[in-house]
Design an enzyme around this catalytic site. Structure first.
Site, PDB file in Angstrom:
ATOM      1  N   TRP A  10       0.820  -1.220   0.000  1.00 35.81           N
ATOM      2  CA  TRP A  10       0.000   0.000   0.000  1.00 35.81           C
ATOM      3  C   TRP A  10       0.854   1.271   0.000  1.00 35.81           C
ATOM      4  CZ3 TRP A  10      -4.560  -1.058   3.970  1.00 35.81           C
ATOM      5  CH2 TRP A  10      -5.296  -2.168   3.513  1.00 35.81           C
ATOM      6  N   HIS A  95      12.780  -2.807  -1.355  1.00 29.28           N
ATOM      7  CA  HIS A  95      11.933  -2.249  -2.421  1.00 29.28           C
ATOM      8  C   HIS A  95      12.739  -1.170  -3.163  1.00 29.28           C
ATOM      9  CE1 HIS A  95       8.754  -0.097  -4.483  1.00 29.28           C
ATOM     10  NE2 HIS A  95       8.021  -1.189  -4.345  1.00 29.28           N
ATOM     11  N   GLU A 167      11.069  -7.089  -9.456  1.00 29.28           N
ATOM     12  CA  GLU A 167      10.338  -5.870  -9.786  1.00 29.28           C
ATOM     13  C   GLU A 167      11.212  -4.975 -10.652  1.00 29.28           C
ATOM     14  OE1 GLU A 167       6.979  -5.094  -6.817  1.00 29.28           O
ATOM     15  OE2 GLU A 167       8.741  -4.079  -6.065  1.00 29.28           O
ATOM     16  N   SER A 212       3.304  -2.721 -12.155  1.00 29.09           N
ATOM     17  CA  SER A 212       2.085  -2.420 -12.912  1.00 29.09           C
ATOM     18  C   SER A 212       1.230  -3.649 -13.213  1.00 29.09           C
ATOM     19  CB  SER A 212       2.425  -1.660 -14.200  1.00 29.09           C
ATOM     20  OG  SER A 212       3.031  -0.421 -13.880  1.00 29.09           O
ATOM     21  N   GLY A 233       1.364  -2.880  -6.283  1.00 28.40           N
ATOM     22  CA  GLY A 233       1.347  -1.538  -5.709  1.00 28.40           C
ATOM     23  C   GLY A 233       0.003  -0.874  -5.942  1.00 28.40           C
ATOM     24  N   GLY A 234      -0.057   0.010  -6.933  1.00 30.53           N
ATOM     25  CA  GLY A 234      -1.245   0.826  -7.202  1.00 30.53           C
ATOM     26  C   GLY A 234      -2.556   0.050  -7.195  1.00 30.53           C
TER      27      GLY A 234
HETATM   28  C1  PEP Z   1       5.480  -1.961  -6.136  1.00 26.77           C
HETATM   29  O1  PEP Z   1       5.692  -0.823  -5.742  1.00 26.77           O
HETATM   30  O2  PEP Z   1       5.921  -2.934  -5.504  1.00 26.77           O
HETATM   31  C2  PEP Z   1       4.700  -2.128  -7.351  1.00 26.77           C
HETATM   32  C3  PEP Z   1       4.748  -3.263  -7.967  1.00 26.77           C
HETATM   33  O3  PEP Z   1       3.961  -1.024  -7.759  1.00 26.77           O
HETATM   34  P1  PEP Z   1       2.925  -0.950  -8.997  1.00 26.77           P
HETATM   35  O4  PEP Z   1       2.108  -2.218  -8.972  1.00 26.77           O
HETATM   36  O5  PEP Z   1       2.125   0.271  -8.733  1.00 26.77           O
HETATM   37  O6  PEP Z   1       3.767  -0.853 -10.227  1.00 26.77           O
END
Ligand code: PEP
Length: 249
Positions: A10, A95, A167, A212, A233-234
């Site tokens: 979050w 992260h 990631e 994403s 994330g989002g």
């Molecule tokens: C994250 O910050 O771990 C991430 C995967 O963000 P998002 O899904 O928004 O790209």
């Protein structure tokens, strides 16, 4: 067969009210999932509320970081024993926002990882390359170094109590997702690197993809043989999107 894991990060979002509302919607819509574990990582100050709400549910609680020390004069840090007391089972470490915005080195990330392992908190070790590193063909060199920092200090056996999240930095919060082939290529490389040290650890380790992931691309990513779920994330801030992703795993 490896279980899947979907974890919502979050980040620094929400409020006590929003935490309660979002968790209420997630718990109401999750239902029984076969072979999938689900976790959420709210901001530190919302962990007590989240912990209370998650009592009796199968949703795992996680933190967004963990200190490399147990206690003492470390202003701003939160230790593994403190997180365990609040009911956390997971802790994100390394992260890219911590590495890049706050300058956390691979050595510090490895020390945070070691503390989580020592106390029985499952670290979700994030690794990934920037766009510049990918375009200069340094993806495997960069994630290899990030992995080695942990392997050299905690050993390959520690991965039996950890999760890895690949990631790519260029895909985080940008709306650009790695293609299923790009993601699978890196996940397979990570598993093969671990297999050179211990084939059984490599077979068992959950490697999540993050960057994403949305309701409409999750199923394709999760269908790849070395992708064992996602760090979200989002899309984890919207109950419907997060639930769709969980049901795709
Ligand atoms: C994250 O910050 O771990 C991430 C995967 O963000 P998002 O899904 O928004 O790209």
């Amino acid at each position: 067969m490896r279980r899947s894991l979907v974890v919502g990060n979050w980040k620094m979002n929400g409020s006590r009210d929003k935490t309660r509302a979002l968790l209420g919607e997630i718990l109401a819509g999750l239902g029984q999932l076969a072979n999938v574990d689900v976790g959420v990582c709210p901001p530190y100050v919302h962990l007590p509320d989240a912990s209370e709400l998650l009592k009796g549910s199968s949703v795992l609680l996680g933190s967004q970081n963990v200190a490399d020390q147990d206690e003492g004069a470390f202003t701003g840090e939160i230790s593994a024993p403190m997180l365990l007391e609040l009911g956390c089972a997971l802790a994100i470490v390394g992260h890219s926002e911590r590495r890049m915005v706050y300058g956390e080195s691979s050595a510090l990330v490895a020390a945070r990882y070691a503390k989580a392992i020592q106390h029985g908190l499952v670290p979700i070790l994030c690794i990934g390359e920037t766009l510049e590193e990918r375009e200069s063909d340094r993806t495997f060199e960069v994630i290899g170094e990030q992995l080695d920092a942990v392997l050299n200090s905690s050993g390959v056996a520690s991965l039996t109590k950890a999760v890895i999240a690949y990631e790519p930095v260029w895909a985080i919060g940008t709306g650009k997702t790695a293609s299923t082939e790009q993601a699978q290529e890196v996940h397979a490389w990570i598993r093969a690197k671990i297999a050179k040290l211990d084939a059984s650890v490599a077979e068992k380790i959950q490697i999540l993809y993050g960057g994403s992931v949305k309701g409409d691309n999750a199923a394709a990513l999760f269908s790849m043989p070395d992708i064992d779920g996602g760090l979200i994330g989002g899309a984890s801030l919207d109950a419907n999107s997060f639930l769709k992703i969980c049901h795709s795993a």
